[in-house]
Write an enzyme that holds these catalytic residues in place. Sequence first.
Site: not given
Ligand code: CA2
Length: 160
Positions: A10-11, A18, A23, A72, A75, A96, A98, A105
């Site tokens: 997700p996201n 963002r 990121y 990846n 969440a 896996e 990230h 964090r």
């Molecule tokens: O660092 C990563 O790749 C994460 O898997 C990204 C996830 C976060 O929940 C993990 O803790 C680490 C998602 C981040 C939220 O998504 C966004 C995507 C683009 C820009 C900002 C946030």
Amino acid sequence: MKPLYVLNGPNLNRLGQREPHIYGTTTLAEVEALCRATAGAWPVVFRQTNSEETLIELVHEAIDEGAGILINPAAFTFTSLALLDALKMFDGPVIELHISNIHKREPIYHRSYVSMRADAVMAGFGAQGYAMGISALIALVGKNAGGVEKAISAAKPRIS
Ligand code: CA2
């Protein structure tokens, strides 16, 4: 040749738009291009979903058709026993990944369910981590098929 599955949770469709300080500025489309370029002739199935159900169904698809999984889970890493159970059904290598270093964090980002199944875990390399992850996954798929061992034993007479 069975494809490599690159699965994104997700996201991550918003990547590059963002929180660039965490990121980076690379978009998910650019990450996909990076994965395909790194894999070369090896086929890649690249997917992103905001739905836990869909992510699990994609793991099921990989169980039937994939050589390895680079995931990846975003969440869902920290929440989804259902995703862990699905990954446990997969016979090939699972990496896996990230983008950020989750261990740097807040404590809620420290306990990964997915790590209980993953053969390797990568965090903190930014978008470039996907290229490294694809190379590593190809190495693990080859190792599972006896490729590396065969190559080493073939090279032994020349090493000694
Ligand atoms: O660092 C990563 O790749 C994460 O898997 C990204 C996830 C976060 O929940 C993990 O803790 C680490 C998602 C981040 C939220 O998504 C966004 C995507 C683009 C820009 C900002 C946030």
